[in-house]
Design a protein around this motif. Structure first.
Motif, PDB file in Angstrom:
ATOM      1  N   LYS A 169       0.824  -1.204   0.000  1.00  0.00           N
ATOM      2  CA  LYS A 169       0.000   0.000   0.000  1.00  0.00           C
ATOM      3  C   LYS A 169       0.863   1.261   0.000  1.00  0.00           C
ATOM      4  N   TYR A 184      -3.721   9.180   4.864  1.00  0.00           N
ATOM      5  CA  TYR A 184      -4.726   8.584   3.962  1.00  0.00           C
ATOM      6  C   TYR A 184      -4.067   7.444   3.210  1.00  0.00           C
ATOM      7  N   THR A 185      -4.656   6.255   3.275  1.00  0.00           N
ATOM      8  CA  THR A 185      -4.086   5.073   2.636  1.00  0.00           C
ATOM      9  C   THR A 185      -4.886   4.584   1.444  1.00  0.00           C
ATOM     10  N   GLY A 186      -5.904   5.316   1.034  1.00  0.00           N
ATOM     11  CA  GLY A 186      -6.704   4.903  -0.102  1.00  0.00           C
ATOM     12  C   GLY A 186      -8.072   4.402   0.298  1.00  0.00           C
ATOM     13  N   ASN A 187      -8.142   3.622   1.392  1.00  0.00           N
ATOM     14  CA  ASN A 187      -9.438   3.122   1.848  1.00  0.00           C
ATOM     15  C   ASN A 187      -9.730   3.507   3.297  1.00  0.00           C
ATOM     16  N   GLU A 188      -8.796   4.191   3.948  1.00  0.00           N
ATOM     17  CA  GLU A 188      -9.040   4.663   5.309  1.00  0.00           C
ATOM     18  C   GLU A 188      -8.147   5.873   5.584  1.00  0.00           C
ATOM     19  N   SER A 189      -8.560   6.650   6.570  1.00  0.00           N
ATOM     20  CA  SER A 189      -7.790   7.838   6.935  1.00  0.00           C
ATOM     21  C   SER A 189      -7.919   8.078   8.429  1.00  0.00           C
TER      22      SER A 189
END
Length: 304
Positions: A169, A184-189
Motif C-alpha cells: 500500500k 490517507y491510505t486509499g481506503n481509510e484515513s
C-alpha cells in the motif's frame, strides 16, 4: 538489524582519562574548524580534520579518534540540514569546548577473549579497557559514555532477521500544526492529535516570557540575574525534553500503525521554506515558527 546492549561500569580513573582525551580532541577539532572559517573563510572537511588532528592522538585508538571527528561533523551536518529546512528555534552549531566526551571503538579495536573478557584497544603504549562481558557474542561497535551517574557501556550487534513481505500500500501524509499528521491510505484515513504538543508549546512560551520579564529587571551579570538565567535554562530544557520525547513516541506509533496496515511507501508533503512567506500576525506566526514538521519525521524508521 542491529541490537544494542548496555552495561553499567561505575567510574574509574582509566575511563575518566579516556573521556578527557576524547573531550580534548573534540575541543581541538571544533576550535580549529571555526578558526579556519572565521579567519580564512574556509570550512575544513571531515577528512582534512581527521588527517590534521586525529593522527597520532595519544591514548586513543586511531579509529576512536576518527569517531570523535565523525561525531562533530555529524552534528554540523545536522545543524546545516535543519537550517536549510527553516528550523531556527534554539538552533546553534556545535562549537562548545568539551572536557569529557564519549569514546567509541570499531570492530578493529574490539576483541572478545576466550575467558569472556571484552578487550578494547586504546592504541600502542596505552593499556586496553578490559570488561567482563556476560554475552558470548563479539560486538561490532562499542561506546562508553556518561549516563548522568556513571559510565555506561553500549555494545551494538548485527543480528539476522527473518524476511517479511513488504507492504504494497501507499500512504499520503499531510503534516499540520494543529494535527501532527493526517494520513490517507486509499481506503481509510486518520489523524495524529497534536493537542498535547500545543499544550507543551504554550507552557514553554509562558515560562520563557515570565522568566525573561524577571531577568530584564535585574542588573546583567549580578547574582540574582545569574540565578534567574540558570532557572530559565533548567526549566526550558525540561520542557524541550518532554517535547522531544512526545514527538519521538508519536512518530514511532505512526510508523508502527503503517507497518500493521501493510504500507510500503509513504509520501510526505514538502514544507521546505514555508516559514519564509508567512505573515499572519504575531500569535499565528509564533505557532508556525514552532511547527515541528522537521522533527517529527526523522525520528522514525521506514515502515518497510
Amino acid at each position: 538489524m542491529y541490537l544494542t546492549r548496555k552495561l553499567k561500569l561505575g567510574r574509574t580513573d582509566q575511563l575518566d582519562a579516556l573521556a578527557r582525551r576524547a573531550g580534548n580532541l573534540w575541543s581541538t577539532v571544533a576550535k580549529w574548524h571555526w578558526r579556519f572559517a572565521r579567519r580564512q573563510g574556509y570550512w575544513l572537511s571531515k577528512g582534512q580534520a581527521q588527517k590534521m588532528y586525529c593522527k597520532g592522538c595519544d591514548g586513543l585508538h586511531s579509529q576512536s579518534a576518527q569517531a570523535v571527528a565523525d561525531s562533530f561533523y555529524d552534528s554540523l551536518q545536522s545543524w546545516r540540514k535543519k537550517r536549510k529546512n527553516g528550523n531556527y528555534e534554539g538552533l546553534r552549531p556545535p562549537y562548545k569546548q568539551k572536557r569529557y566526551f564519549k569514546v567509541q571503538w570499531k570492530s578493529a579495536a574490539i576483541r572478545l577473549r576466550d575467558d569472556g573478557v571484552l578487550r578494547l584497544s586504546n592504541g600502542r603504549g596505552t593499556d586496553p579497557v578490559l570488561i567482563d562481558w556476560p554475552s558470548g557474542q563479539e560486538p561490532k561497535r562499542v561506546e562508553i559514555g556518561w549516563d548522568g551517574d556513571q559510565y555506561e557501556l553500549r555494545c551494538q550487534y548485527k543480528v539476522e532477521e527473518e524476511e517479511e513481505p513488504k507492504g504494497t500500500k501507499t500512504a499520503g501524509i499531510d503534516i499540520g500544526e494543529i494535527h501532527l499528521a493526517a494520513v490517507y491510505t486509499g481506503n481509510e484515513s486518520w489523524t495524529v492529535n497534536g493537542r498535547e504538543l500545543r499544550g507543551l508549546r504554550r507552557q514553554q512560551n509562558r515560562t520563557k516570557a515570565r522568566l525573561d520579564s524577571k531577568i530584564d529587571r535585574k542588573e546583567r551579570g549580578s547574582r540574582r540575574w545569574k540565578r534567574l538565567a540558570r532557572a530559565k535554562d533548567r526549566q526550558l530544557s525540561k520542557i524541550r525534553g518532554r517535547i522531544k520525547d512526545l514527538l519521538h513516541k508519536q512518530s514511532t506509533r505512526l510508523v508502527k500503525t503503517l507497518h500493521e496496515r501493510r504500507v510500503g511507501t509513504v509520501v510526505v508533503g514538502d514544507l521546505t521554506g514555508i516559514r519564509e512567506s508567512i505573515g499572519c500576525g504575531s500569535k499565528v506566526n509564533q505557532r508556525l515558527h514552532q511547527w515541528a514538521y522537521s522533527k517529527s519525521g526523522p525520528t522514525a524508521s521506514s515502515p518497510e
